[in-house]
Design an enzyme around this catalytic site. Structure first.
Site, PDB file in Angstrom:
ATOM      1  N   CYS A  86      39.503  44.057  37.747  1.00  0.00           N
ATOM      2  CA  CYS A  86      38.890  44.934  38.742  1.00  0.00           C
ATOM      3  C   CYS A  86      39.318  46.373  38.486  1.00  0.00           C
ATOM      4  O   CYS A  86      40.502  46.637  38.251  1.00  0.00           O
ATOM      5  CB  CYS A  86      39.365  44.559  40.136  1.00  0.00           C
ATOM      6  SG  CYS A  86      38.626  43.056  40.763  1.00  0.00           S
ATOM      7  N   ALA A 111      35.678  40.906  38.286  1.00  0.00           N
ATOM      8  CA  ALA A 111      35.119  40.162  39.418  1.00  0.00           C
ATOM      9  C   ALA A 111      33.996  40.970  40.052  1.00  0.00           C
ATOM     10  O   ALA A 111      34.224  42.069  40.556  1.00  0.00           O
ATOM     11  CB  ALA A 111      36.217  39.889  40.443  1.00  0.00           C
ATOM     12  N   GLN A 139      32.374  38.006  35.313  1.00  0.00           N
ATOM     13  CA  GLN A 139      32.918  37.072  36.299  1.00  0.00           C
ATOM     14  C   GLN A 139      32.224  37.312  37.632  1.00  0.00           C
ATOM     15  O   GLN A 139      32.114  38.466  38.064  1.00  0.00           O
ATOM     16  CB  GLN A 139      34.425  37.324  36.448  1.00  0.00           C
ATOM     17  CG  GLN A 139      35.125  36.339  37.358  1.00  0.00           C
ATOM     18  CD  GLN A 139      36.598  36.672  37.550  1.00  0.00           C
ATOM     19  OE1 GLN A 139      36.933  37.762  38.008  1.00  0.00           O
ATOM     20  NE2 GLN A 139      37.481  35.762  37.209  1.00  0.00           N
ATOM     21  N   TYR A 144      41.011  33.467  46.242  1.00  0.00           N
ATOM     22  CA  TYR A 144      39.710  33.921  46.742  1.00  0.00           C
ATOM     23  C   TYR A 144      38.896  32.726  47.243  1.00  0.00           C
ATOM     24  O   TYR A 144      39.387  31.590  47.257  1.00  0.00           O
ATOM     25  CB  TYR A 144      38.991  34.741  45.661  1.00  0.00           C
ATOM     26  CG  TYR A 144      39.791  35.981  45.305  1.00  0.00           C
ATOM     27  CD1 TYR A 144      40.172  36.878  46.309  1.00  0.00           C
ATOM     28  CD2 TYR A 144      40.213  36.236  44.005  1.00  0.00           C
ATOM     29  CE1 TYR A 144      40.943  38.006  46.015  1.00  0.00           C
ATOM     30  CE2 TYR A 144      40.986  37.361  43.703  1.00  0.00           C
ATOM     31  CZ  TYR A 144      41.345  38.241  44.705  1.00  0.00           C
ATOM     32  OH  TYR A 144      42.106  39.338  44.416  1.00  0.00           O
ATOM     33  N   ARG A 195      37.300  30.143  36.175  1.00  0.00           N
ATOM     34  CA  ARG A 195      38.727  30.510  36.216  1.00  0.00           C
ATOM     35  C   ARG A 195      39.372  29.815  37.403  1.00  0.00           C
ATOM     36  O   ARG A 195      38.882  29.919  38.528  1.00  0.00           O
ATOM     37  CB  ARG A 195      38.901  32.026  36.320  1.00  0.00           C
ATOM     38  CG  ARG A 195      40.348  32.414  36.559  1.00  0.00           C
ATOM     39  CD  ARG A 195      40.640  33.876  36.348  1.00  0.00           C
ATOM     40  NE  ARG A 195      41.098  34.117  34.979  1.00  0.00           N
ATOM     41  CZ  ARG A 195      41.763  35.204  34.592  1.00  0.00           C
ATOM     42  NH1 ARG A 195      42.029  36.162  35.460  1.00  0.00           N
ATOM     43  NH2 ARG A 195      42.153  35.356  33.352  1.00  0.00           N
ATOM     44  N   ARG A 243      46.623  43.183  30.999  1.00  0.00           N
ATOM     45  CA  ARG A 243      47.337  44.470  30.990  1.00  0.00           C
ATOM     46  C   ARG A 243      47.574  45.017  29.591  1.00  0.00           C
ATOM     47  O   ARG A 243      47.513  46.240  29.380  1.00  0.00           O
ATOM     48  CB  ARG A 243      48.647  44.327  31.764  1.00  0.00           C
ATOM     49  CG  ARG A 243      48.405  44.222  33.269  1.00  0.00           C
ATOM     50  CD  ARG A 243      49.597  43.699  34.000  1.00  0.00           C
ATOM     51  NE  ARG A 243      49.891  42.322  33.633  1.00  0.00           N
ATOM     52  CZ  ARG A 243      50.912  41.625  34.122  1.00  0.00           C
ATOM     53  NH1 ARG A 243      51.739  42.197  34.977  1.00  0.00           N
ATOM     54  NH2 ARG A 243      51.107  40.379  33.764  1.00  0.00           N
TER      55      ARG A 243
HETATM   56  C1  FMN Z   1      44.089  45.824  36.963  1.00  0.00           C
HETATM   57  C2  FMN Z   1      43.892  44.336  37.039  1.00  0.00           C
HETATM   58  C3  FMN Z   1      42.735  43.834  37.614  1.00  0.00           C
HETATM   59  C4  FMN Z   1      42.498  42.446  37.640  1.00  0.00           C
HETATM   60  N1  FMN Z   1      41.300  41.968  38.105  1.00  0.00           N
HETATM   61  C5  FMN Z   1      40.996  40.654  37.969  1.00  0.00           C
HETATM   62  C6  FMN Z   1      39.682  40.187  38.208  1.00  0.00           C
HETATM   63  O1  FMN Z   1      38.749  40.945  38.461  1.00  0.00           O
HETATM   64  N2  FMN Z   1      39.466  38.851  38.080  1.00  0.00           N
HETATM   65  C7  FMN Z   1      40.455  37.980  37.710  1.00  0.00           C
HETATM   66  O2  FMN Z   1      40.202  36.778  37.620  1.00  0.00           O
HETATM   67  N3  FMN Z   1      41.692  38.421  37.421  1.00  0.00           N
HETATM   68  C8  FMN Z   1      41.972  39.741  37.505  1.00  0.00           C
HETATM   69  N4  FMN Z   1      43.206  40.197  37.125  1.00  0.00           N
HETATM   70  C9  FMN Z   1      44.160  39.252  36.521  1.00  0.00           C
HETATM   71  C10 FMN Z   1      44.040  39.301  34.994  1.00  0.00           C
HETATM   72  O3  FMN Z   1      42.750  38.934  34.549  1.00  0.00           O
HETATM   73  C11 FMN Z   1      45.091  38.405  34.311  1.00  0.00           C
HETATM   74  O4  FMN Z   1      44.830  37.071  34.650  1.00  0.00           O
HETATM   75  C12 FMN Z   1      46.526  38.760  34.731  1.00  0.00           C
HETATM   76  O5  FMN Z   1      46.712  40.166  34.746  1.00  0.00           O
HETATM   77  C13 FMN Z   1      47.547  38.137  33.769  1.00  0.00           C
HETATM   78  O6  FMN Z   1      47.303  38.561  32.448  1.00  0.00           O
HETATM   79  P1  FMN Z   1      48.190  39.739  31.747  1.00  0.00           P
HETATM   80  O7  FMN Z   1      49.624  39.309  31.839  1.00  0.00           O
HETATM   81  O8  FMN Z   1      47.671  39.763  30.325  1.00  0.00           O
HETATM   82  O9  FMN Z   1      47.955  41.017  32.472  1.00  0.00           O
HETATM   83  C14 FMN Z   1      43.472  41.566  37.110  1.00  0.00           C
HETATM   84  C15 FMN Z   1      44.654  42.092  36.576  1.00  0.00           C
HETATM   85  C16 FMN Z   1      44.860  43.449  36.515  1.00  0.00           C
HETATM   86  C17 FMN Z   1      46.121  43.967  35.881  1.00  0.00           C
END
Ligand code: FMN
Length: 353
Positions: free
Chosen positions: A25, A57, A99, A180, A228, A322
């Site tokens: 997001c 999302a 998504q 959610y 997911r 990230r």
């Molecule tokens: C800025 C940000 C926005 C995110 N938005 C979503 C999202 O829209 N949908 C979702 O399923 N997960 C979202 N997540 C979770 C990530 O997709 C991911 O599952 C989570 O950050 C763990 O992965 P990472 O350690 O590589 O960051 C978001 C994470 C971050 C950091």
């Protein structure tokens, strides 16, 4: 030969490598419509060489947004704004994915960078909905959904899937994680219904599976569908891995191609043992016991770590979130590290080392 850089086929779609930009997001939309930020943010990650970029999302209805700045996919204007973004990602060799989501009782908040607090109706927010009138700590009490509203929501997911296909997306992911709406039907911590949509596991899975059935009917046969999930709630008495395995078997039987294995989000204070690859063991169990392809996600940052996850059969692909914000060119750097051909875009070829 690097497994991370081997092509990955899902139905007729072929990813150039197994690196997926996880949905993230941005809270930068206006009335749910994507703008320049999304174009540049998503475009950069496609240019960076990922096999697939999944758009954040995108809410299936206005009340399904986490914040007023979320993307939406419930109207024509939103679909039209996403179309050139999907086309650009495709032109750069990345599979365009999206998504679709409904935030349920975790909707109606300010963007994290604006404090992230719950916004009550009248203060920029709206009445939230959920399987039961059980609030997420610190948020407003959601209204319990009745059967007519649930039918409408199922249709909202279905209409958004149709819009995703006509906008040119080639992969669709249903958001059933992170506390959610659909996850809140699955988890006994948030679903206290006494009708046929609450109680035993089969009842709690019913509405999410109805959504999947309805979406699969309209999502093109030759395109892959993913879901997911939060594989575990990390809370005693909450959703657990055996339930995720059972759910994934149901998903596989319904034509779902990929389970994206995240975790948590149903309560704010779960004790999550964060660390590199802390969720990959769940992806492995689901892949083996539910006989479905899995995507591993969560603190995957190092190319050798990513390669290891794939070579040891824990997952079919890796999603990075990230780390892709820190370095949109992660796939190019990872290829160099693993001795694979880096996915440089042609105009950047003079930068090849
Ligand atoms: C800025 C940000 C926005 C995110 N938005 C979503 C999202 O829209 N949908 C979702 O399923 N997960 C979202 N997540 C979770 C990530 O997709 C991911 O599952 C989570 O950050 C763990 O992965 P990472 O350690 O590589 O960051 C978001 C994470 C971050 C950091």
């Amino acid at each position: 030969m690097s497994r991370l850089f081997s092509p990955w086929s899902l139905r007729k779609v072929v990813l150039r490598n197994r690196i997926v930009v996880s949905p993230m997001c941005q809270y930068m939309a206006t009335e749910g419509v994507a703008g320049e930020w999304h174009r540049v943010h998503l475009g950069s990650r496609a240019v960076g060489g990922a096999g697939m970029v999944i758009v954040e999302a995108s809410a299936v209805s206005p009340e399904g947004r986490i914040s007023p700045g979320d993307l939406g996919l419930w109207n024509e204007e939103q679909e039209a704004a996403l179309k050139p973004i999907a086309a650009f990602m495709r032109s750069q060799g990345a599979v365009p994915g999206i998504q679709i989501a409904h935030a349920g009782r975790k909707a109606s908040t300010a963007a994290p960078f604006l404090g992230g607090k719950f916004l009550p109706p009248g203060a920029g927010g709206w009445q939230t909905v959920a399987p039961s009138a059980v609030p997420f700590a610190g948020y407003g009490v959601p209204a319990e959904l009745d059967l007519v509203q649930m039918t409408r929501l199922r249709e909202a997911f279905t209409h958004s899937a149709v819009r995703a296909a006509s906008a040119g997306f080639e992969f669709l992911e249903i958001h059933m994680a992170h506390g959610y709406l659909l996850h809140s039907f699955l988890s006994p911590l948030s679903n206290r219904r006494t009708d046929s949509y609450g109680g035993p596991l089969s009842h709690r899975m019913r509405f999410p599976l109805e959504v999947v059935d309805s979406v699969r009917k309209v999502w093109p046969d030759d395109l892959p569908l993913g879901v997911r999930i939060s594989t575990v709630d990390w809370v005693e008495g909450g959703w657990d891995l055996p339930s995720s395995i059972a759910l994934s078997q149901e998903l596989a039987a319904r034509g779902v191609d990929l389970v994206d294995c995240s975790s948590g989000g149903i309560v704010p204070d779960a004790k999550i043992p964060l660390g590199p690859g802390y969720q990959t063991a769940f992806a492995e169990r689901i892949r083996k016991e539910s006989k479905i392809a899995t995507l591993a996600v969560g603190m995957i940052t190092d190319p050798v770590q990513a390669e290891h996850i794939l070579v040891t059969g824990q997952a079919d692909g890796v999603a990075l979130a990230r780390e892709m914000l820190r370095d949109p060119y992660w796939p190019i750097h990872a290829a160099a590290r693993l001795g694979a051909e880096p996915p440089w875009p042609a105009p950047y070829s003079r930068a090849k080392g």
